[in-house]
Scaffold this active site. Structure first.
Site, PDB file in Angstrom:
ATOM      1  N   ARG A   1       0.852  -1.179   0.000  1.00 29.68           N
ATOM      2  CA  ARG A   1       0.000   0.000   0.000  1.00 29.68           C
ATOM      3  C   ARG A   1       0.891   1.234   0.000  1.00 29.68           C
ATOM      4  O   ARG A   1       1.894   1.284   0.721  1.00 29.68           O
ATOM      5  CB  ARG A   1      -0.946   0.009   1.216  1.00 29.68           C
ATOM      6  CG  ARG A   1      -2.027  -1.054   1.116  1.00 29.68           C
ATOM      7  CD  ARG A   1      -3.236  -0.734   1.979  1.00 29.68           C
ATOM      8  NE  ARG A   1      -3.037  -1.001   3.379  1.00 29.68           N
ATOM      9  CZ  ARG A   1      -3.229  -2.196   3.955  1.00 29.68           C
ATOM     10  NH1 ARG A   1      -3.559  -3.247   3.219  1.00 29.68           N
ATOM     11  NH2 ARG A   1      -3.064  -2.348   5.254  1.00 29.68           N
TER      12      ARG A   1
ATOM     13  N   GLU B   1      17.519  19.561  11.895  1.00 29.48           N
ATOM     14  CA  GLU B   1      16.738  18.705  12.782  1.00 29.48           C
ATOM     15  C   GLU B   1      16.617  19.281  14.190  1.00 29.48           C
ATOM     16  O   GLU B   1      15.590  19.101  14.863  1.00 29.48           O
ATOM     17  CB  GLU B   1      17.359  17.300  12.839  1.00 29.48           C
ATOM     18  CG  GLU B   1      16.976  16.402  11.672  1.00 29.48           C
ATOM     19  CD  GLU B   1      17.652  16.813  10.374  1.00 29.48           C
ATOM     20  OE1 GLU B   1      17.140  16.466   9.289  1.00 29.48           O
ATOM     21  OE2 GLU B   1      18.706  17.480  10.439  1.00 29.48           O
TER      22      GLU B   1
ATOM     23  N   PHE C   1      19.171  11.096  11.579  1.00 31.96           N
ATOM     24  CA  PHE C   1      19.229  12.512  11.937  1.00 31.96           C
ATOM     25  C   PHE C   1      18.500  12.780  13.254  1.00 31.96           C
ATOM     26  O   PHE C   1      18.923  13.615  14.057  1.00 31.96           O
ATOM     27  CB  PHE C   1      18.641  13.367  10.819  1.00 31.96           C
ATOM     28  CG  PHE C   1      19.317  13.166   9.487  1.00 31.96           C
ATOM     29  CD1 PHE C   1      20.643  12.789   9.403  1.00 31.96           C
ATOM     30  CD2 PHE C   1      18.622  13.357   8.304  1.00 31.96           C
ATOM     31  CE1 PHE C   1      21.274  12.602   8.181  1.00 31.96           C
ATOM     32  CE2 PHE C   1      19.231  13.180   7.069  1.00 31.96           C
ATOM     33  CZ  PHE C   1      20.561  12.798   7.010  1.00 31.96           C
TER      34      PHE C   1
ATOM     35  N   ARG D   1       8.486   3.571   4.451  1.00 35.98           N
ATOM     36  CA  ARG D   1       7.901   4.589   3.584  1.00 35.98           C
ATOM     37  C   ARG D   1       7.631   4.029   2.182  1.00 35.98           C
ATOM     38  O   ARG D   1       8.043   2.921   1.852  1.00 35.98           O
ATOM     39  CB  ARG D   1       8.861   5.770   3.467  1.00 35.98           C
ATOM     40  CG  ARG D   1      10.129   5.392   2.734  1.00 35.98           C
ATOM     41  CD  ARG D   1      11.110   6.529   2.602  1.00 35.98           C
ATOM     42  NE  ARG D   1      12.162   6.170   1.649  1.00 35.98           N
ATOM     43  CZ  ARG D   1      13.183   6.952   1.347  1.00 35.98           C
ATOM     44  NH1 ARG D   1      13.307   8.131   1.895  1.00 35.98           N
ATOM     45  NH2 ARG D   1      14.084   6.555   0.476  1.00 35.98           N
TER      46      ARG D   1
END
Length: 346
Positions: free
Chosen positions: A41, A90, A115, A198
């Site tokens: 997905r 960051e 990070f 991701r």
């Protein structure tokens, strides 16, 4: 390329008569984690957060110039008035997220896991965790999910954040896990660090009637010979390995641990205490300081003695750059290699 280099390359190629394997391109360094033919997905985190923001006006999205690469661009498109681009900084991202939380918002701050854990550690510790602020840190490229070398491979983030007081730590397995985790970590009062898969994320747990519950481990399948206690993408690998081992009459159970902190010690103790089973902890993280050592501590304190105890994880080293399929075999976290190792231990 000069002539000397061309001749050298030609000579190397001429030394082997083996059939040429398909050449892995640069894209293999960021290849999908899905097995061949596996359902996926797209951007489950981005879609889940955008959907949640439709019913919660306090949700905001923030990133350090990585919206596209943390799937936050989905949220940004649907809720541009609640999206904040903080630039490649960051520390600034975490400080600003702390400020948002103080004003009653629930900021989801996204960046890469390296990070967040290395560059922004002190800001997360002092500005967010010490104050128990309601900031949700969502970090892409956990462990060995990129082939771009140590600068991008967060192989120690679980160890780093397990040691931070007040911080809940989550490592989802697949698209379903991520989709269900988003509203629950938003509802949780206090800071959360969640690892993120991701892009096109495998959909594995749908077929197991699975439901994510923050702080709870779940038995995905039972087995009499081996219990794999796994987290993150290694749960999908554990399920693949279990199917491979079933062909050799090895019965493998899989206990999925999506919440690393607080750890569901009761379920881990109960399942590991069942007699006659080897316990194997599998994680996409260094064998130092992650789930393996956390589980070992739980079992030792409770005097639980499984048939044997083994760890599958990344070595205590800076890892190579290269194509992900090659690296997963090299560092022994692919399903086929996992299955072979477990069989040899038996």
């Amino acid at each position: 390329m000069n002539q000397a280099v061309k001749k050298s390359s030609a000579a190397i190629e001429a030394k082997t008569d083996a059939p040429a394997k398909p050449r892995l391109t640069t894209s293999a360094m960021i290849a999908s984690l899905a097995a061949e033919g596996q359902a996926t997905r797209p951007a489950p985190f981005g879609h889940a957060l955008a959907e949640l923001a439709n019913v919660r006006a306090d949700i905001v999205g923030m990133t350090a110039d990585l919206a596209k690469y943390t799937d936050l661009h989905i949220f940004a498109k649907e809720h541009p008035d609640r999206f904040y681009e903080m630039g490649m900084a960051e520390q600034l991202l975490m400080g600003a997220a702390a400020g948002m939380a103080r004003e009653g918002m629930v900021p989801f701050a996204t960046t890469y896991a390296v990070f967040a854990s290395r560059r922004a550690y002190d800001f997360i510790c002092m500005a967010i965790a010490e104050e128990s602020l309601n900031v949700k840190i969502v970090a892409a490229l956990p462990g060995l999910t990129t082939g771009y070398g140590p600068s991008h491979q967060a192989t120690d983030d679980l160890a780093i954040f397990r040691a931070m007081p007040n911080l809940t730590v989550v490592d989802p397995c697949d698209a379903l896990d991520i989709e269900q985790a988003v509203p629950q970590i938003a509802a949780h009062q206090g800071p959360v660090y969640m690892r993120l898969l991701r892009g096109n994320v495998p959909a594995v747990l749908d077929e197991y009637n699975y439901k994510f519950e923050l702080g709870r481990a779940k038995m995905i399948r039972d087995g009499r010979d081996v219990l794999i206690i796994s987290t993150g993408l290694m749960t999908m690998r554990a399920l693949e390995a279990a199917k491979l081992l079933q062909k050799d009459s090895v019965d493998v159970g899989v206990l999925h641990v999506p919440t690393i902190k607080p750890l569901d010690e009761e379920t881990i103790r109960r399942e590991a205490a069942k007699s006659g089973r080897m316990v194997v902890v599998a994680e996409n993280h260094s064998v130092v300081g992650g789930l393996g050592e956390a589980v070992a501590g739980v079992l030792m304190r409770a005097n639980v003695r499984p048939l044997a105890f083994r760890q599958i994880g990344l070595p205590d080293a800076f890892l190579d750059a290269g194509a992900l399929p090659t690296l997963h075999d090299r560092y022994r976290i692919s399903a086929a290699v996992m299955a072979g190792d477990i069989k040899s231990w038996l």
